[in-house]
Design a protein around this motif. Structure first.
Motif, mmCIF file in Angstrom:
data_model
loop_
_atom_site.group_PDB
_atom_site.id
_atom_site.type_symbol
_atom_site.label_atom_id
_atom_site.label_comp_id
_atom_site.label_asym_id
_atom_site.label_seq_id
_atom_site.Cartn_x
_atom_site.Cartn_y
_atom_site.Cartn_z
ATOM 1 N N UNK A 92 0.721 -1.296 0.169
ATOM 2 C CA UNK A 92 0.183 -0.018 -0.152
ATOM 3 C C UNK A 92 0.676 1.179 -0.151
ATOM 4 N N UNK A 93 1.924 1.318 0.822
ATOM 5 C CA UNK A 93 2.901 2.341 0.634
ATOM 6 C C UNK A 93 3.251 3.150 -0.481
ATOM 7 N N UNK A 94 3.463 2.037 -1.711
ATOM 8 C CA UNK A 94 3.883 2.452 -2.690
ATOM 9 C C UNK A 94 2.983 2.380 -4.091
ATOM 10 N N UNK A 95 1.809 1.746 -3.633
ATOM 11 C CA UNK A 95 0.904 1.665 -4.658
ATOM 12 C C UNK A 95 0.250 2.780 -5.154
ATOM 13 N N UNK A 96 -0.654 2.977 -6.244
ATOM 14 C CA UNK A 96 -1.514 4.095 -6.495
ATOM 15 C C UNK A 96 -2.981 3.749 -6.448
ATOM 16 N N UNK A 97 -3.488 2.695 -5.877
ATOM 17 C CA UNK A 97 -4.755 2.152 -6.096
ATOM 18 C C UNK A 97 -5.595 3.260 -5.213
ATOM 19 N N UNK A 98 -6.710 3.604 -5.928
ATOM 20 C CA UNK A 98 -7.548 4.642 -5.407
ATOM 21 C C UNK A 98 -8.057 4.465 -4.090
ATOM 22 N N UNK A 99 -8.694 3.080 -3.874
ATOM 23 C CA UNK A 99 -9.459 2.367 -2.822
ATOM 24 C C UNK A 99 -8.546 2.280 -1.532
ATOM 25 N N UNK A 100 -7.266 2.322 -1.864
ATOM 26 C CA UNK A 100 -6.158 2.315 -0.806
ATOM 27 C C UNK A 100 -5.391 3.702 -0.327
ATOM 28 N N UNK A 101 -6.352 5.054 -0.534
ATOM 29 C CA UNK A 101 -5.594 5.879 -0.392
ATOM 30 C C UNK A 101 -5.727 6.340 1.245
ATOM 31 N N UNK A 102 -6.864 5.842 1.859
ATOM 32 C CA UNK A 102 -7.062 6.011 3.219
ATOM 33 C C UNK A 102 -5.700 5.641 4.135
ATOM 34 N N UNK A 103 -5.713 4.361 3.757
ATOM 35 C CA UNK A 103 -4.566 3.761 4.674
ATOM 36 C C UNK A 103 -2.977 4.297 4.094
ATOM 37 N N UNK A 104 -2.952 4.287 2.875
ATOM 38 C CA UNK A 104 -1.560 4.776 2.410
ATOM 39 C C UNK A 104 -1.429 6.416 2.884
ATOM 40 N N UNK A 105 -2.354 7.183 2.868
ATOM 41 C CA UNK A 105 -2.055 8.369 3.499
ATOM 42 C C UNK A 105 -1.711 8.511 4.941
ATOM 43 N N UNK A 106 -2.462 7.702 5.694
ATOM 44 C CA UNK A 106 -2.113 7.660 7.254
ATOM 45 C C UNK A 106 -0.753 7.097 7.304
ATOM 46 N N UNK A 107 -0.369 6.160 6.568
ATOM 47 C CA UNK A 107 0.921 5.771 6.784
ATOM 48 C C UNK A 107 2.233 6.618 6.350
ATOM 49 N N UNK A 108 1.851 7.279 5.260
ATOM 50 C CA UNK A 108 2.549 8.448 5.027
ATOM 51 C C UNK A 108 2.770 9.459 6.042
ATOM 52 N N UNK A 109 1.584 9.998 6.731
ATOM 53 C CA UNK A 109 1.793 10.779 7.827
ATOM 54 C C UNK A 109 2.433 10.195 8.973
ATOM 55 N N UNK A 110 2.445 8.901 9.295
ATOM 56 C CA UNK A 110 3.108 8.289 10.330
ATOM 57 C C UNK A 110 4.703 8.441 9.997
ATOM 58 N N UNK A 111 5.099 8.289 8.659
ATOM 59 C CA UNK A 111 6.569 8.319 8.370
ATOM 60 C C UNK A 111 6.976 9.710 8.637
ATOM 61 N N UNK A 112 6.330 10.723 8.066
ATOM 62 C CA UNK A 112 6.517 12.264 8.148
ATOM 63 C C UNK A 112 7.080 12.601 9.355
ATOM 64 N N UNK A 113 5.991 12.115 10.451
ATOM 65 C CA UNK A 113 6.147 12.723 12.068
ATOM 66 C C UNK A 113 7.564 11.864 12.464
ATOM 67 N N UNK A 114 7.652 10.611 12.170
ATOM 68 C CA UNK A 114 8.801 9.864 12.656
ATOM 69 C C UNK A 114 10.122 10.434 12.287
ATOM 70 N N UNK A 115 9.853 11.238 11.118
ATOM 71 C CA UNK A 115 11.143 11.815 10.283
ATOM 72 C C UNK A 115 11.301 13.241 11.242
ATOM 73 N N UNK A 116 10.627 13.779 12.033
ATOM 74 C CA UNK A 116 10.375 15.172 12.377
ATOM 75 C C UNK A 116 10.875 15.185 13.859
ATOM 76 N N UNK A 117 11.410 16.320 14.374
ATOM 77 C CA UNK A 117 11.753 16.408 15.657
ATOM 78 C C UNK A 117 11.213 17.561 16.211
ATOM 79 N N UNK A 118 9.758 16.656 16.640
ATOM 80 C CA UNK A 118 8.473 17.970 17.308
ATOM 81 C C UNK A 118 8.436 17.491 18.711
ATOM 82 N N UNK A 119 8.948 16.403 19.114
ATOM 83 C CA UNK A 119 8.740 15.898 20.428
ATOM 84 C C UNK A 119 7.331 15.398 20.669
ATOM 85 N N UNK A 120 6.520 15.255 19.421
ATOM 86 C CA UNK A 120 5.135 14.803 19.669
ATOM 87 C C UNK A 120 5.466 13.190 20.025
#
Length: 424
Positions: A242-270
Protein backbone atom coordinates in the motif's frame (compact mmCIF):
# COMPACT_ATOMS: atom_id res chain seq x y z
CA UNK A 1 -91.95 0.88 40.26
CA UNK A 2 -89.66 -1.15 42.48
CA UNK A 3 -88.17 -2.95 39.48
CA UNK A 4 -87.45 0.39 37.79
CA UNK A 5 -85.64 1.64 40.90
CA UNK A 6 -83.62 -1.58 41.03
CA UNK A 7 -82.71 -1.20 37.37
CA UNK A 8 -81.56 2.40 37.89
CA UNK A 9 -79.49 1.31 40.92
CA UNK A 10 -77.84 -1.48 38.91
CA UNK A 11 -77.00 0.98 36.09
CA UNK A 12 -75.47 3.43 38.62
CA UNK A 13 -73.40 0.68 40.20
CA UNK A 14 -72.13 -0.47 36.82
CA UNK A 15 -71.20 3.13 35.92
CA UNK A 16 -69.27 3.52 39.17
CA UNK A 17 -67.42 0.22 38.61
CA UNK A 18 -66.62 1.28 35.05
CA UNK A 19 -65.18 4.61 36.23
CA UNK A 20 -63.06 2.86 38.87
CA UNK A 21 -61.68 0.44 36.28
CA UNK A 22 -60.86 3.30 33.92
CA UNK A 23 -59.03 5.15 36.72
CA UNK A 24 -57.06 2.00 37.54
CA UNK A 25 -56.19 1.54 33.88
CA UNK A 26 -55.10 5.17 33.61
CA UNK A 27 -52.96 4.86 36.76
CA UNK A 28 -51.38 1.69 35.36
CA UNK A 29 -50.65 3.40 32.05
CA UNK A 30 -49.13 6.41 33.85
CA UNK A 31 -47.01 4.09 36.02
CA UNK A 32 -45.83 2.16 32.98
CA UNK A 33 -45.05 5.44 31.21
CA UNK A 34 -43.10 6.65 34.23
CA UNK A 35 -41.13 3.41 34.31
CA UNK A 36 -40.32 3.81 30.63
CA UNK A 37 -39.14 7.37 31.23
CA UNK A 38 -36.89 6.12 34.04
CA UNK A 39 -34.84 4.02 31.65
CA UNK A 40 -31.05 4.10 31.47
CA UNK A 41 -29.80 7.57 30.61
CA UNK A 42 -26.16 8.16 29.78
CA UNK A 43 -26.27 11.72 28.50
CA UNK A 44 -28.11 14.99 28.65
CA UNK A 45 -28.95 17.40 25.87
CA UNK A 46 -27.74 20.98 25.94
CA UNK A 47 -27.19 23.75 23.44
CA UNK A 48 -25.04 26.82 23.00
CA UNK A 49 -25.75 29.92 20.98
CA UNK A 50 -22.62 30.65 19.00
CA UNK A 51 -21.95 34.18 17.86
CA UNK A 52 -18.91 32.98 15.94
CA UNK A 53 -20.89 30.43 13.90
CA UNK A 54 -24.03 32.57 14.00
CA UNK A 55 -26.16 29.56 14.92
CA UNK A 56 -27.39 27.44 17.80
CA UNK A 57 -25.32 24.27 18.25
CA UNK A 58 -26.73 21.23 20.00
CA UNK A 59 -24.62 19.23 22.44
CA UNK A 60 -25.01 15.87 24.11
CA UNK A 61 -23.06 15.67 27.35
CA UNK A 62 -22.06 12.88 29.70
CA UNK A 63 -20.96 13.61 33.26
CA UNK A 64 -19.45 10.91 35.52
CA UNK A 65 -21.61 9.27 38.17
CA UNK A 66 -19.49 10.80 40.93
CA UNK A 67 -20.77 14.27 39.99
CA UNK A 68 -24.06 13.39 41.71
CA UNK A 69 -22.37 12.17 44.91
CA UNK A 70 -21.27 15.06 47.19
CA UNK A 71 -18.77 12.75 48.90
CA UNK A 72 -17.06 11.75 45.64
CA UNK A 73 -17.55 14.71 43.33
CA UNK A 74 -14.31 16.23 42.10
CA UNK A 75 -13.78 19.91 41.47
CA UNK A 76 -12.63 19.23 37.92
CA UNK A 77 -12.73 16.49 35.30
CA UNK A 78 -10.85 15.95 32.02
CA UNK A 79 -13.01 16.71 29.00
CA UNK A 80 -13.41 14.78 25.75
CA UNK A 81 -14.64 16.78 22.75
CA UNK A 82 -16.28 14.32 20.42
CA UNK A 83 -16.96 15.30 16.82
CA UNK A 84 -19.98 13.76 15.04
CA UNK A 85 -21.38 13.69 18.57
CA UNK A 86 -24.59 11.73 18.08
CA UNK A 87 -22.98 9.03 15.95
CA UNK A 88 -20.09 8.32 18.32
CA UNK A 89 -21.55 9.20 21.72
CA UNK A 90 -23.08 5.96 23.05
CA UNK A 91 -20.26 3.52 22.20
CA UNK A 92 -17.61 5.92 23.48
CA UNK A 93 -19.36 6.62 26.79
CA UNK A 94 -19.95 2.89 27.28
CA UNK A 95 -16.25 2.22 26.87
CA UNK A 96 -15.30 5.11 29.15
CA UNK A 97 -17.64 3.97 31.94
CA UNK A 98 -16.22 0.46 31.78
CA UNK A 99 -12.63 1.64 32.13
CA UNK A 100 -13.11 4.50 34.58
CA UNK A 101 -16.09 3.64 36.76
CA UNK A 102 -17.04 -0.04 36.56
CA UNK A 103 -15.85 -2.64 39.08
CA UNK A 104 -13.14 -0.36 40.47
CA UNK A 105 -11.20 -0.69 37.22
CA UNK A 106 -9.77 2.84 37.34
CA UNK A 107 -7.62 2.39 34.24
CA UNK A 108 -8.86 5.75 32.91
CA UNK A 109 -9.89 8.84 34.87
CA UNK A 110 -13.55 9.77 35.00
CA UNK A 111 -14.23 12.30 32.27
CA UNK A 112 -16.85 14.63 30.91
CA UNK A 113 -17.80 13.87 27.30
CA UNK A 114 -19.06 16.65 25.05
CA UNK A 115 -20.61 15.37 21.85
CA UNK A 116 -20.83 18.18 19.32
CA UNK A 117 -23.78 17.57 17.02
CA UNK A 118 -23.62 18.55 13.37
CA UNK A 119 -26.22 21.08 12.27
CA UNK A 120 -26.61 19.04 9.07
CA UNK A 121 -24.42 17.30 6.49
CA UNK A 122 -23.65 20.52 4.62
CA UNK A 123 -22.60 22.18 7.86
CA UNK A 124 -20.37 19.20 8.68
CA UNK A 125 -18.48 19.62 5.41
CA UNK A 126 -18.03 23.34 6.06
CA UNK A 127 -17.08 23.07 9.74
CA UNK A 128 -14.57 20.27 9.39
CA UNK A 129 -12.62 21.52 6.35
CA UNK A 130 -9.71 23.93 6.98
CA UNK A 131 -9.55 25.19 3.38
CA UNK A 132 -12.03 25.74 0.55
CA UNK A 133 -10.42 23.27 -1.87
CA UNK A 134 -11.63 25.60 -4.62
CA UNK A 135 -15.25 25.40 -3.44
CA UNK A 136 -15.95 28.10 -0.81
CA UNK A 137 -19.69 27.35 -0.76
CA UNK A 138 -19.03 23.83 0.52
CA UNK A 139 -15.69 23.94 2.34
CA UNK A 140 -13.43 26.23 4.36
CA UNK A 141 -15.08 26.84 7.75
CA UNK A 142 -12.55 24.89 9.80
CA UNK A 143 -10.86 27.89 11.38
CA UNK A 144 -14.17 29.38 12.44
CA UNK A 145 -15.26 26.04 13.88
CA UNK A 146 -12.09 25.71 15.99
CA UNK A 147 -12.56 29.32 17.12
CA UNK A 148 -16.07 28.42 18.29
CA UNK A 149 -14.70 25.47 20.29
CA UNK A 150 -11.89 27.48 21.84
CA UNK A 151 -13.61 30.78 22.60
CA UNK A 152 -17.18 29.70 23.30
CA UNK A 153 -17.46 25.97 23.98
CA UNK A 154 -14.41 25.61 26.28
CA UNK A 155 -15.54 28.40 28.66
CA UNK A 156 -19.11 27.11 28.66
CA UNK A 157 -18.13 23.55 29.62
CA UNK A 158 -15.61 24.68 32.21
CA UNK A 159 -18.10 27.03 33.85
CA UNK A 160 -21.18 24.79 33.78
CA UNK A 161 -19.81 21.24 33.98
CA UNK A 162 -16.59 21.39 36.06
CA UNK A 163 -14.49 20.77 32.96
CA UNK A 164 -10.72 21.11 33.28
CA UNK A 165 -8.00 22.21 30.87
CA UNK A 166 -7.04 18.58 30.29
CA UNK A 167 -8.73 18.08 26.93
CA UNK A 168 -8.96 15.46 24.20
CA UNK A 169 -10.41 15.77 20.71
CA UNK A 170 -11.68 12.82 18.67
CA UNK A 171 -12.29 13.01 14.93
CA UNK A 172 -13.31 10.16 12.65
CA UNK A 173 -13.10 10.22 8.84
CA UNK A 174 -13.74 13.82 7.69
CA UNK A 175 -13.58 14.80 11.36
CA UNK A 176 -9.91 13.84 11.24
CA UNK A 177 -9.31 17.12 9.39
CA UNK A 178 -10.35 19.04 12.50
CA UNK A 179 -7.93 16.98 14.60
CA UNK A 180 -5.10 17.66 12.16
CA UNK A 181 -5.89 21.37 11.85
CA UNK A 182 -5.93 21.76 15.63
CA UNK A 183 -2.68 19.80 16.08
CA UNK A 184 -0.95 21.65 13.24
CA UNK A 185 -2.03 25.23 13.89
CA UNK A 186 -3.66 25.32 17.35
CA UNK A 187 -1.82 22.70 19.37
CA UNK A 188 -2.43 24.62 22.61
CA UNK A 189 -6.11 23.68 22.49
CA UNK A 190 -5.82 20.01 23.42
CA UNK A 191 -3.48 17.64 25.22
CA UNK A 192 -4.59 14.56 23.30
CA UNK A 193 -5.42 14.19 19.61
CA UNK A 194 -7.18 11.10 18.31
CA UNK A 195 -7.66 10.67 14.55
CA UNK A 196 -9.50 7.65 13.19
CA UNK A 197 -9.16 6.96 9.47
CA UNK A 198 -8.76 10.64 8.69
CA UNK A 199 -9.65 11.99 5.24
CA UNK A 200 -6.10 13.05 4.48
CA UNK A 201 -6.83 13.05 0.75
CA UNK A 202 -8.64 16.39 1.18
CA UNK A 203 -7.42 19.38 -0.86
CA UNK A 204 -4.61 17.59 -2.65
CA UNK A 205 -3.37 15.89 0.55
CA UNK A 206 -3.23 19.19 2.42
CA UNK A 207 -1.66 17.85 5.62
CA UNK A 208 0.92 15.81 3.77
CA UNK A 209 2.07 18.27 1.11
CA UNK A 210 1.29 21.85 2.21
CA UNK A 211 4.00 23.37 4.42
CA UNK A 212 1.46 25.64 6.16
CA UNK A 213 -0.30 22.54 7.46
CA UNK A 214 2.80 20.53 8.24
CA UNK A 215 3.96 19.53 11.71
CA UNK A 216 7.57 20.21 10.74
CA UNK A 217 9.47 22.51 13.11
CA UNK A 218 6.54 22.59 15.56
CA UNK A 219 7.15 22.21 19.29
CA UNK A 220 4.71 19.49 20.31
CA UNK A 221 6.38 18.29 23.46
CA UNK A 222 3.75 17.11 25.93
CA UNK A 223 1.18 16.48 23.19
CA UNK A 224 -0.15 13.02 22.41
CA UNK A 225 -1.36 11.81 19.03
CA UNK A 226 -3.03 8.48 18.27
CA UNK A 227 -3.80 7.37 14.72
CA UNK A 228 -6.22 4.53 14.09
CA UNK A 229 -6.08 3.05 10.59
CA UNK A 230 -8.86 0.76 9.34
CA UNK A 231 -8.45 -1.91 6.68
CA UNK A 232 -10.16 -0.21 3.74
CA UNK A 233 -7.66 -1.56 1.22
CA UNK A 234 -8.42 -3.84 -1.71
CA UNK A 235 -8.23 -7.57 -1.18
CA UNK A 236 -4.68 -8.90 -1.23
CA UNK A 237 -3.04 -5.59 -0.36
CA UNK A 238 -0.46 -5.51 2.42
CA UNK A 239 0.87 -2.57 4.42
CA UNK A 240 4.12 -2.71 2.45
CA UNK A 241 2.43 -2.79 -0.94
CA UNK A 242 0.00 0.00 0.00
CA UNK A 243 2.87 2.38 0.77
CA UNK A 244 3.98 2.43 -2.86
CA UNK A 245 0.84 1.59 -4.86
CA UNK A 246 -1.50 4.10 -6.50
CA UNK A 247 -4.76 2.21 -6.02
CA UNK A 248 -7.55 4.73 -5.30
CA UNK A 249 -9.30 2.46 -2.79
CA UNK A 250 -6.11 2.24 -0.71
CA UNK A 251 -5.70 5.97 -0.21
CA UNK A 252 -7.03 6.11 3.38
CA UNK A 253 -4.45 3.60 4.54
CA UNK A 254 -1.65 4.95 2.34
CA UNK A 255 -2.11 8.56 3.45
CA UNK A 256 -2.19 7.61 7.14
CA UNK A 257 1.01 5.60 6.74
CA UNK A 258 2.64 8.54 4.95
CA UNK A 259 1.70 10.81 7.85
CA UNK A 260 3.19 8.36 10.35
CA UNK A 261 6.44 8.27 8.36
CA UNK A 262 6.62 12.06 8.14
CA UNK A 263 6.12 12.48 11.89
CA UNK A 264 8.78 9.87 12.64
CA UNK A 265 11.25 11.87 10.58
CA UNK A 266 10.44 15.16 12.34
CA UNK A 267 11.91 16.39 15.59
CA UNK A 268 8.70 17.75 17.13
CA UNK A 269 8.66 16.00 20.50
CA UNK A 270 5.19 14.67 19.69
CA UNK A 271 4.27 11.49 21.57
CA UNK A 272 2.69 9.41 18.78
CA UNK A 273 1.31 5.92 18.45
CA UNK A 274 -0.60 4.28 15.64
CA UNK A 275 -2.24 0.97 14.87
CA UNK A 276 -3.53 -0.76 11.75
CA UNK A 277 -6.83 -2.55 12.45
CA UNK A 278 -6.54 -5.27 9.88
CA UNK A 279 -9.83 -6.91 10.82
CA UNK A 280 -11.93 -3.76 10.98
CA UNK A 281 -13.69 -1.47 8.55
CA UNK A 282 -13.83 2.31 8.32
CA UNK A 283 -16.78 2.30 10.72
CA UNK A 284 -15.95 -0.52 13.13
CA UNK A 285 -12.40 0.71 13.77
CA UNK A 286 -13.72 3.74 15.67
CA UNK A 287 -14.49 1.88 18.91
CA UNK A 288 -11.17 0.03 19.09
CA UNK A 289 -9.19 3.15 18.14
CA UNK A 290 -10.84 5.08 20.94
CA UNK A 291 -10.15 2.35 23.47
CA UNK A 292 -6.51 1.96 22.45
CA UNK A 293 -6.03 5.69 22.06
CA UNK A 294 -7.25 6.52 25.54
CA UNK A 295 -5.22 3.78 27.15
CA UNK A 296 -2.24 5.32 25.37
CA UNK A 297 -3.10 8.89 26.43
CA UNK A 298 -3.63 7.93 30.08
CA UNK A 299 -1.17 5.06 30.43
CA UNK A 300 0.13 6.74 33.60
CA UNK A 301 -3.24 6.90 35.36
CA UNK A 302 -3.62 3.31 36.56
CA UNK A 303 -2.05 2.70 39.98
CA UNK A 304 -0.16 -0.39 38.88
CA UNK A 305 2.06 -0.70 41.95
CA UNK A 306 -1.07 -1.08 44.04
CA UNK A 307 -1.00 -4.69 42.85
CA UNK A 308 1.88 -5.39 45.21
CA UNK A 309 -0.60 -5.24 48.07
CA UNK A 310 -3.09 -7.64 46.55
CA UNK A 311 -0.87 -10.36 47.95
CA UNK A 312 -1.29 -11.22 51.59
CA UNK A 313 2.41 -11.96 51.88
CA UNK A 314 3.97 -8.88 50.28
CA UNK A 315 6.39 -7.14 52.64
CA UNK A 316 8.12 -3.97 51.40
CA UNK A 317 11.90 -4.11 51.46
CA UNK A 318 12.39 -0.35 51.14
CA UNK A 319 10.63 2.77 52.36
CA UNK A 320 9.71 3.61 48.77
CA UNK A 321 7.62 0.43 48.51
CA UNK A 322 5.49 1.14 51.55
CA UNK A 323 1.87 1.64 50.57
CA UNK A 324 1.42 5.21 51.79
CA UNK A 325 4.57 6.31 49.95
CA UNK A 326 3.56 4.54 46.72
CA UNK A 327 0.12 6.14 46.90
CA UNK A 328 1.39 9.64 47.51
CA UNK A 329 3.95 9.49 44.70
CA UNK A 330 1.44 8.04 42.24
CA UNK A 331 -1.21 10.68 42.84
CA UNK A 332 1.38 13.46 42.74
CA UNK A 333 2.33 12.24 39.27
CA UNK A 334 -1.32 11.99 38.19
CA UNK A 335 -1.95 15.54 39.43
CA UNK A 336 1.04 16.80 37.48
CA UNK A 337 -0.13 15.08 34.29
CA UNK A 338 -3.72 16.29 34.62
CA UNK A 339 -2.69 19.83 35.48
CA UNK A 340 -4.66 20.06 38.73
CA UNK A 341 -4.77 18.44 42.17
CA UNK A 342 -6.07 14.88 41.94
CA UNK A 343 -6.22 12.84 45.12
CA UNK A 344 -7.56 9.35 45.82
CA UNK A 345 -11.05 8.92 47.20
CA UNK A 346 -11.22 9.02 50.99
CA UNK A 347 -13.02 5.69 51.38
CA UNK A 348 -10.54 3.99 49.06
CA UNK A 349 -7.60 5.08 51.25
CA UNK A 350 -9.30 4.11 54.52
CA UNK A 351 -10.29 0.76 53.01
CA UNK A 352 -6.67 0.01 52.17
CA UNK A 353 -5.54 1.12 55.62
CA UNK A 354 -7.98 -1.32 57.19
CA UNK A 355 -6.79 -4.10 54.86
CA UNK A 356 -3.14 -3.46 55.67
CA UNK A 357 -3.85 -4.37 59.26
CA UNK A 358 -6.50 -7.06 58.94
CA UNK A 359 -5.32 -8.77 55.75
CA UNK A 360 -1.56 -8.16 55.56
CA UNK A 361 -1.06 -7.88 59.34
CA UNK A 362 1.07 -4.74 58.98
CA UNK A 363 -0.35 -2.32 61.59
CA UNK A 364 2.40 0.29 61.17
CA UNK A 365 1.64 0.57 57.47
CA UNK A 366 -2.04 0.91 58.38
CA UNK A 367 -1.21 3.88 60.63
CA UNK A 368 0.85 5.51 57.85
CA UNK A 369 -2.06 5.14 55.42
CA UNK A 370 -4.68 6.48 57.86
CA UNK A 371 -2.41 9.49 58.40
CA UNK A 372 -2.05 9.94 54.64
CA UNK A 373 -5.84 10.14 54.45
CA UNK A 374 -5.72 12.92 57.06
CA UNK A 375 -3.17 14.72 54.90
CA UNK A 376 -5.52 14.49 51.92
CA UNK A 377 -8.66 15.41 53.88
CA UNK A 378 -7.52 17.49 56.90
CA UNK A 379 -10.97 19.00 57.57
CA UNK A 380 -12.98 15.81 57.31
CA UNK A 381 -13.94 14.34 60.72
CA UNK A 382 -14.31 10.74 59.53
CA UNK A 383 -10.58 10.38 58.71
CA UNK A 384 -9.67 11.20 62.32
CA UNK A 385 -12.36 8.80 63.59
CA UNK A 386 -10.98 6.04 61.36
CA UNK A 387 -7.52 6.47 62.86
CA UNK A 388 -8.95 6.73 66.37
CA UNK A 389 -10.93 3.51 65.91
CA UNK A 390 -7.76 1.79 64.75
CA UNK A 391 -5.76 2.99 67.77
CA UNK A 392 -8.55 1.82 70.06
CA UNK A 393 -8.49 -1.62 68.44
CA UNK A 394 -4.76 -1.71 69.19
CA UNK A 395 -5.36 -0.76 72.88
CA UNK A 396 -3.62 2.59 72.30
CA UNK A 397 -6.15 4.64 74.27
CA UNK A 398 -4.20 7.90 74.46
CA UNK A 399 -3.81 8.25 70.68
CA UNK A 400 -7.41 7.17 70.19
CA UNK A 401 -8.60 9.97 72.50
CA UNK A 402 -6.48 12.57 70.66
CA UNK A 403 -7.99 11.67 67.29
CA UNK A 404 -11.57 11.34 68.55
CA UNK A 405 -11.32 14.84 70.01
CA UNK A 406 -9.84 16.12 66.74
CA UNK A 407 -12.83 14.72 64.85
CA UNK A 408 -15.18 16.53 67.25
CA UNK A 409 -13.58 19.88 66.43
CA UNK A 410 -15.12 19.64 62.99
CA UNK A 411 -18.46 18.06 63.80
CA UNK A 412 -20.44 16.95 66.82
CA UNK A 413 -20.93 13.19 66.94
CA UNK A 414 -22.96 11.39 69.60
CA UNK A 415 -21.24 8.06 68.95
CA UNK A 416 -17.76 9.56 69.42
CA UNK A 417 -18.82 11.29 72.63
CA UNK A 418 -20.19 8.03 73.97
CA UNK A 419 -16.92 6.28 73.13
CA UNK A 420 -14.88 9.00 74.83
CA UNK A 421 -17.02 8.81 77.97
CA UNK A 422 -16.31 5.08 78.16
CA UNK A 423 -12.54 5.23 77.70
CA UNK A 424 -11.56 8.47 79.43
Amino acid sequence: MIKLRQLILIILLLSIISCIEKEKQQETEETDSTKLNQGIQIGQFDKINSKILNQERKLIIYVPESVNDPKRKRKQYPVVYLLDGVYNFMPFVGMLKQYSEMNDTKILPEMIVVGIENADFKSRMMDFSPTTDGNPKQYGGGEKFLSFIKKELFPYIEENYSGSNNRTIIGHSFGGLVVMNALTNHSEMFDNYLMIDGSLYFDNELFLKNSKYSLKDKDLKGKNFYIGIANTATYGSSLESIKSDTIQANRYVRHSLNLVNQINEMNTGLNMKWKYYENDTHGSSAFLSQLDGFRFFYSWFEFKKEQYYRSKYFIPKTKEDRFANLTELHFENVSKKLGYNFKPEKDWVSGYAYSLNSFQNQPQQAIETYKLNIKYYPKTPSVYKDLADFYLSQKDTSNAIVNYKKALTFEENVSINDTLNKIE
